[in-house]
Design an enzyme around this catalytic site. Structure first.
Site, PDB file in Angstrom:
ATOM      1  N   ASP A   1       9.443   2.533   8.721  1.00  0.00           N
ATOM      2  CA  ASP A   1       9.867   1.165   8.385  1.00  0.00           C
ATOM      3  C   ASP A   1      11.023   1.129   7.389  1.00  0.00           C
ATOM      4  O   ASP A   1      11.203   0.151   6.681  1.00  0.00           O
ATOM      5  CB  ASP A   1       8.668   0.364   7.850  1.00  0.00           C
ATOM      6  CG  ASP A   1       8.098   0.963   6.577  1.00  0.00           C
ATOM      7  OD1 ASP A   1       8.469   2.091   6.224  1.00  0.00           O
ATOM      8  OD2 ASP A   1       7.267   0.293   5.931  1.00  0.00           O
TER       9      ASP A   1
ATOM     10  N   GLY B   1       3.215   6.393  -0.566  1.00  0.00           N
ATOM     11  CA  GLY B   1       2.238   6.953   0.381  1.00  0.00           C
ATOM     12  C   GLY B   1       2.662   8.328   0.854  1.00  0.00           C
ATOM     13  O   GLY B   1       3.839   8.556   1.111  1.00  0.00           O
TER      14      GLY B   1
ATOM     15  N   ASP C   1       5.292   5.181   8.640  1.00  0.00           N
ATOM     16  CA  ASP C   1       5.473   3.846   9.214  1.00  0.00           C
ATOM     17  C   ASP C   1       6.823   3.650   9.906  1.00  0.00           C
ATOM     18  O   ASP C   1       7.008   2.672  10.630  1.00  0.00           O
ATOM     19  CB  ASP C   1       5.332   2.778   8.113  1.00  0.00           C
ATOM     20  CG  ASP C   1       3.999   2.880   7.397  1.00  0.00           C
ATOM     21  OD1 ASP C   1       3.016   3.254   8.055  1.00  0.00           O
ATOM     22  OD2 ASP C   1       3.949   2.589   6.194  1.00  0.00           O
TER      23      ASP C   1
ATOM     24  N   ARG D   1       1.869  -0.482   8.161  1.00  0.00           N
ATOM     25  CA  ARG D   1       2.114  -1.576   7.188  1.00  0.00           C
ATOM     26  C   ARG D   1       2.587  -2.832   7.910  1.00  0.00           C
ATOM     27  O   ARG D   1       1.909  -3.340   8.761  1.00  0.00           O
ATOM     28  CB  ARG D   1       3.114  -1.126   6.115  1.00  0.00           C
ATOM     29  CG  ARG D   1       2.478  -0.210   5.094  1.00  0.00           C
ATOM     30  CD  ARG D   1       3.013  -0.455   3.724  1.00  0.00           C
ATOM     31  NE  ARG D   1       4.361   0.071   3.589  1.00  0.00           N
ATOM     32  CZ  ARG D   1       4.938   0.328   2.433  1.00  0.00           C
ATOM     33  NH1 ARG D   1       4.298   0.135   1.311  1.00  0.00           N
ATOM     34  NH2 ARG D   1       6.163   0.793   2.383  1.00  0.00           N
TER      35      ARG D   1
ATOM     36  N   LYS E   1     -10.162  -1.787  37.640  1.00  0.00           N
ATOM     37  CA  LYS E   1     -10.301  -1.026  36.382  1.00  0.00           C
ATOM     38  C   LYS E   1     -11.190  -1.839  35.436  1.00  0.00           C
ATOM     39  O   LYS E   1     -10.962  -3.030  35.244  1.00  0.00           O
ATOM     40  CB  LYS E   1      -8.905  -0.824  35.775  1.00  0.00           C
ATOM     41  CG  LYS E   1      -8.885  -0.106  34.440  1.00  0.00           C
ATOM     42  CD  LYS E   1      -7.440   0.180  34.034  1.00  0.00           C
ATOM     43  CE  LYS E   1      -7.320   0.447  32.559  1.00  0.00           C
ATOM     44  NZ  LYS E   1      -5.954   0.699  32.155  1.00  0.00           N
TER      45      LYS E   1
ATOM     46  N   THR F   1       7.882   8.453   5.432  1.00  0.00           N
ATOM     47  CA  THR F   1       6.724   7.576   5.597  1.00  0.00           C
ATOM     48  C   THR F   1       6.322   7.564   7.062  1.00  0.00           C
ATOM     49  O   THR F   1       7.190   7.585   7.943  1.00  0.00           O
ATOM     50  CB  THR F   1       7.013   6.128   5.140  1.00  0.00           C
ATOM     51  OG1 THR F   1       6.093   5.239   5.785  1.00  0.00           O
ATOM     52  CG2 THR F   1       8.414   5.667   5.481  1.00  0.00           C
TER      53      THR F   1
ATOM     54  N   ARG G   1       1.368   5.947  -7.107  1.00  0.00           N
ATOM     55  CA  ARG G   1       2.075   4.694  -7.339  1.00  0.00           C
ATOM     56  C   ARG G   1       2.128   4.530  -8.852  1.00  0.00           C
ATOM     57  O   ARG G   1       1.174   4.887  -9.541  1.00  0.00           O
ATOM     58  CB  ARG G   1       1.344   3.551  -6.638  1.00  0.00           C
ATOM     59  CG  ARG G   1       1.297   3.842  -5.119  1.00  0.00           C
ATOM     60  CD  ARG G   1       1.225   2.611  -4.259  1.00  0.00           C
ATOM     61  NE  ARG G   1       1.868   2.854  -2.972  1.00  0.00           N
ATOM     62  CZ  ARG G   1       1.269   3.371  -1.883  1.00  0.00           C
ATOM     63  NH1 ARG G   1       0.005   3.731  -1.908  1.00  0.00           N
ATOM     64  NH2 ARG G   1       1.944   3.516  -0.765  1.00  0.00           N
TER      65      ARG G   1
ATOM     66  N   ASP H   1      10.444   2.786   0.857  1.00  0.00           N
ATOM     67  CA  ASP H   1      11.293   1.743   0.264  1.00  0.00           C
ATOM     68  C   ASP H   1      11.056   1.553  -1.230  1.00  0.00           C
ATOM     69  O   ASP H   1      12.005   1.400  -2.004  1.00  0.00           O
ATOM     70  CB  ASP H   1      11.014   0.401   0.967  1.00  0.00           C
ATOM     71  CG  ASP H   1      11.972   0.191   2.128  1.00  0.00           C
ATOM     72  OD1 ASP H   1      12.997   0.885   2.196  1.00  0.00           O
ATOM     73  OD2 ASP H   1      11.680  -0.680   2.969  1.00  0.00           O
TER      74      ASP H   1
HETATM   75  P1  ADP Z   1       6.725   3.671  -0.872  1.00  0.00           P
HETATM   76  O1  ADP Z   1       7.739   4.477  -1.585  1.00  0.00           O
HETATM   77  O2  ADP Z   1       5.913   4.485   0.094  1.00  0.00           O
HETATM   78  O3  ADP Z   1       7.309   2.409  -0.269  1.00  0.00           O
HETATM   79  P2  ADP Z   1       5.537   2.020  -2.980  1.00  0.00           P
HETATM   80  O4  ADP Z   1       6.105   0.747  -2.475  1.00  0.00           O
HETATM   81  O5  ADP Z   1       4.132   2.024  -3.452  1.00  0.00           O
HETATM   82  O6  ADP Z   1       5.619   3.212  -1.928  1.00  0.00           O
HETATM   83  O7  ADP Z   1       6.479   2.487  -4.187  1.00  0.00           O
HETATM   84  C1  ADP Z   1       6.263   3.741  -4.834  1.00  0.00           C
HETATM   85  C2  ADP Z   1       6.601   3.618  -6.299  1.00  0.00           C
HETATM   86  O8  ADP Z   1       8.002   3.318  -6.446  1.00  0.00           O
HETATM   87  C3  ADP Z   1       5.904   2.507  -7.057  1.00  0.00           C
HETATM   88  O9  ADP Z   1       4.599   2.823  -7.440  1.00  0.00           O
HETATM   89  C4  ADP Z   1       6.816   2.394  -8.283  1.00  0.00           C
HETATM   90  O10 ADP Z   1       6.553   3.417  -9.201  1.00  0.00           O
HETATM   91  C5  ADP Z   1       8.205   2.625  -7.667  1.00  0.00           C
HETATM   92  N1  ADP Z   1       8.861   1.339  -7.428  1.00  0.00           N
HETATM   93  C6  ADP Z   1       8.645   0.458  -6.421  1.00  0.00           C
HETATM   94  N2  ADP Z   1       9.410  -0.655  -6.552  1.00  0.00           N
HETATM   95  C7  ADP Z   1      10.117  -0.491  -7.695  1.00  0.00           C
HETATM   96  C8  ADP Z   1      11.075  -1.281  -8.396  1.00  0.00           C
HETATM   97  N3  ADP Z   1      11.473  -2.484  -7.951  1.00  0.00           N
HETATM   98  N4  ADP Z   1      11.597  -0.784  -9.538  1.00  0.00           N
HETATM   99  C9  ADP Z   1      11.225   0.431 -10.007  1.00  0.00           C
HETATM  100  N5  ADP Z   1      10.319   1.220  -9.389  1.00  0.00           N
HETATM  101  C10 ADP Z   1       9.773   0.781  -8.253  1.00  0.00           C
END
Ligand code: ADP
Length: 325
Positions: A134, A16, A132, A176, A219, A130, A77, A108
């Protein structure tokens, strides 16, 4: 330390988007060039790493982006990157371009990908970015401050109309599975109730009796700020209407919170983190994530960082409720 004459690194944004990503890209590019490294921007997150969407960045490639939300490198993604085949393709592409390390800016999921890439032989350093807030290893993530300020302004606007009509408005903010954005927005807007996924609520105790007692003090309007992770806002609205007869609206702030010009705090942290990420790679350190601990810049092993848990600020939550009377 890299032993090559001109080390080469790459930078990408993934997952994101968040305000401040551009400031982080700028810092990475300029810090790399200052260290006489070659620096590639990779477009569309891990997709670009797999497909070779690389562009060599110059000092002026990142001019005039600091104040802009979004990301000039685009983000995406990439499900293919979650497969061994995808990782292998990305590694091959990195070798083809002579990439010695990658700075990955995201959340993450992005860090899990960076961990896989590091294990496959391409050292990565993650920058937490991010809205969030988080990410467990860091008390602060780039984009969070801007998003909080945007949400605060929006709820302030809602308050004007809620007050004029003696209504209740349930405002859903992002986050989230985390309630940080909701908690801080709620406090800064004087919300009567804050709902977060970390703490279960009871309708009668936390909402209905609060409305009744608020009415008793003269209020007649009511703002509830709820994190998106809470869900079921229409049901809460229906219950309020049924039990109090109040007019209730629900407002989902949505992606308005993801855009906009980053605040000073986000720009400064993005700059510091971008600089530090390049420094780590230049010291030959990969599989790391840059983070803020006790207000100071630190870095952690990526796998350790991903295993950490972020404790919610229950005390601040108590304070929010203590003063919203
Ligand atoms: P964010 O980084 O904001 O948490 P996502 O959870 O959508 O966003 O993860 C972003 C991208 O990171 C995913 O689309 C994928 O390409 C990669 N990714 C996420 N988890 C894994 C994983 N376990 N192994 C390899 N690549 C991953």
């Amino acid at each position: 330390m890299f032993t090559k004459k001109k080390p080469t690194i790459a930078v990408l944004t993934s997952g994101g988007d968040a305000p401040g990503m551009n400031a982080a890209i700028r810092a990475v590019v300029r810090s790399a060039i200052a260290r006489e490294m070659k620096i590639f921007g990779v477009y569309h997150g891990y997709n670009g790493l797999i497909d070779g969407k690389f562009e060599e960045m110059q000092l002026r490639s990142v001019s005039d982006i600091m104040q802009k939300g979004g990301t000039m490198l685009y983000t995406a993604r990439c499900p293919e990157f979650c497969t061994q085949e995808g990782i292998d393709k990305a590694v091959k592409m990195c070798y083809r371009y002579g990439i010695d390390g990658v700075v990955t800016i995201g959340g993450d999921g992005t860090f899990r990908g960076a961990g896989e890439l590091s294990a496959a032989g391409v050292p990565c350093v993650g920058i937490p970015c991010t809205i969030d807030n988080d990410i467990a290893c860091s008390e602060y993530t780039i984009g969070y401050d801007t998003a909080m300020n945007t949400a605060m302004r929006m709820v302030d606007n809602i308050r004007d109309t809620v007050q004029s009509h003696d209504r209740c408005n349930i405002v859903e903010v992002m986050g989230r599975h985390a309630g940080w954005l909701a908690l801080n927005t709620g406090i800064s807007c004087g919300a009567s109730v804050v709902l977060v996924p970390e703490i279960e609520y009871d309708f009668d105790r936390d909402i209905h009796s609060k409305i009744t007692s608020t009415f008793g003090t003269g209020k007649h309007h009511f703002i509830i700020v709820a994190a998106e992770g809470v869900g079921g806002l229409d049901e809460i609205a229906k219950q309020i209407i049924d039990k109090t007869g109040m007019e209730v609206r629900t407002t989902v702030l949505g992606h308005i919170q993801r855009g906009g010009s980053p605040t000073v705090q986000d720009r400064v942290y993005a700059t510091e983190m971008g600089y530090r990420a390049v420094e780590l790679l230049s010291e030959g350190k990969g599989n790391r994530v840059v983070a803020i601990k006790d207000g100071k810049m630190v870095d952690y092993d990526l796998n350790e960082a991903l295993a950490m848990k972020k404790p919610f600020d229950y005390e601040l939550f108590e304070i929010a409720h203590a003063v919203s009377i």
